[in-house]
Design a protein around this motif. Structure first.
Motif, short mmCIF file in Angstrom:
data_model
loop_
_atom_site.label_atom_id
_atom_site.label_comp_id
_atom_site.label_asym_id
_atom_site.label_seq_id
_atom_site.Cartn_x
_atom_site.Cartn_y
_atom_site.Cartn_z
N UNK A 8 11.87 5.99 39.34
CA UNK A 8 13.13 6.45 39.94
C UNK A 8 12.85 6.99 41.35
N UNK A 9 11.80 7.78 41.48
CA UNK A 9 11.44 8.36 42.78
C UNK A 9 11.03 7.27 43.78
N UNK A 10 10.21 6.29 43.32
CA UNK A 10 9.76 5.22 44.20
C UNK A 10 10.91 4.33 44.69
N UNK A 11 11.88 4.16 43.86
CA UNK A 11 13.01 3.30 44.23
C UNK A 11 14.00 4.01 45.15
N UNK A 12 13.76 5.29 45.41
CA UNK A 12 14.62 6.01 46.34
C UNK A 12 16.01 6.25 45.80
N UNK A 13 16.13 6.51 44.51
CA UNK A 13 17.42 6.74 43.88
C UNK A 13 18.12 7.89 44.59
N UNK A 14 19.31 7.63 45.10
CA UNK A 14 20.05 8.68 45.80
C UNK A 14 21.35 9.04 45.08
N UNK A 15 21.51 8.52 43.88
CA UNK A 15 22.70 8.83 43.08
C UNK A 15 22.55 10.18 42.40
N UNK A 16 23.46 10.48 41.52
CA UNK A 16 23.40 11.75 40.81
C UNK A 16 22.11 11.86 39.98
N UNK A 17 21.59 13.07 39.87
CA UNK A 17 20.37 13.33 39.11
C UNK A 17 20.59 12.95 37.65
N UNK A 18 19.69 12.15 37.08
CA UNK A 18 19.79 11.74 35.68
C UNK A 18 18.57 12.21 34.92
N UNK A 19 18.76 12.53 33.68
CA UNK A 19 17.67 12.94 32.81
C UNK A 19 16.90 11.70 32.35
N UNK A 20 15.59 11.61 32.67
CA UNK A 20 14.80 10.44 32.28
C UNK A 20 14.78 10.23 30.76
N UNK A 21 14.82 11.31 29.99
CA UNK A 21 14.84 11.18 28.53
C UNK A 21 16.12 10.48 28.09
N UNK A 22 17.23 10.86 28.69
CA UNK A 22 18.52 10.24 28.38
C UNK A 22 18.49 8.74 28.73
N UNK A 23 17.92 8.42 29.87
CA UNK A 23 17.82 7.02 30.29
C UNK A 23 16.95 6.23 29.31
N UNK A 25 16.25 6.92 26.18
CA UNK A 25 16.94 6.78 24.88
C UNK A 25 17.99 5.68 24.94
N UNK A 26 18.72 5.62 26.04
CA UNK A 26 19.75 4.58 26.19
C UNK A 26 19.09 3.19 26.24
N UNK A 27 17.98 3.06 26.98
CA UNK A 27 17.27 1.79 27.07
C UNK A 27 16.74 1.38 25.70
N UNK A 28 16.21 2.33 24.92
CA UNK A 28 15.70 2.03 23.58
C UNK A 28 16.84 1.58 22.68
N UNK A 29 17.97 2.25 22.79
CA UNK A 29 19.15 1.90 22.00
C UNK A 29 19.60 0.47 22.31
N UNK A 30 19.50 0.08 23.57
CA UNK A 30 19.90 -1.26 23.99
C UNK A 30 18.82 -2.31 23.72
#
Length: 140
Positions: A8-23, A25-30
């Protein structure tokens, strides 16, 4: 999680702060994240490189695989112990893959290398004690 945070840091994410655990979990669910498949692929790759059970289980633990996934993968690693030890010996020119017979001190170094590669002492000693060209199957 450190991997995801770094990406996330390397890609220069400038959107709202997201919880990596939440992300995650969502990826695992999908179905985008499958720890068992990752562990099996990692174990297979390490086995092809000739690395033994201790190295593989250590790598899986370091990668953060849970006990259930690791426990499901380890029997397959154990089943290929001789195959991976011989692959390691071939790569390092140990025992039957050596170019010439070695003295005791060199054989001890070869055994130590195999142990560092994750193989058991008895199997390492058995392989390193073989003469160049000698078959592992015919040696007891």
């Amino acid at each position: 999680m450190t991997y995801l945070q770094r990406k996330i840091r390397e890609r220069g994410w400038d959107g709202p702060e997201r919880d990596p655990v939440e992300i995650a979990e969502k990826f695992a669910e999908l179905g985008y994240i499958d720890d068992r498949a990752f562990g099996e692929a990692r174990a297979a790759a390490m086995g092809r490189r000739g690395l033994g059970e201790r190295r593989v289980t250590g790598a899986l633990r370091e990668a953060g695989l849970d006990e259930a996934d690791s426990a499901a993968i380890v029997p397959g690693v154990e089943d290929r112990a001789i195959e991976t030890a011989l692959a390691f010996a071939r790569r390092k020119r140990i025992g039957p893959f050596a170019l010439a017979p070695v003295d005791r001190a060199q054989r001890e170094k070869q055994i130590a290398a195999m142990i560092r590669g994750g193989h058991g002492f008895a199997l390492s000693r058995r392989i390193a004690s073989l003469l160049p060209g000698e078959s592992f199957d015919n040696h007891d």
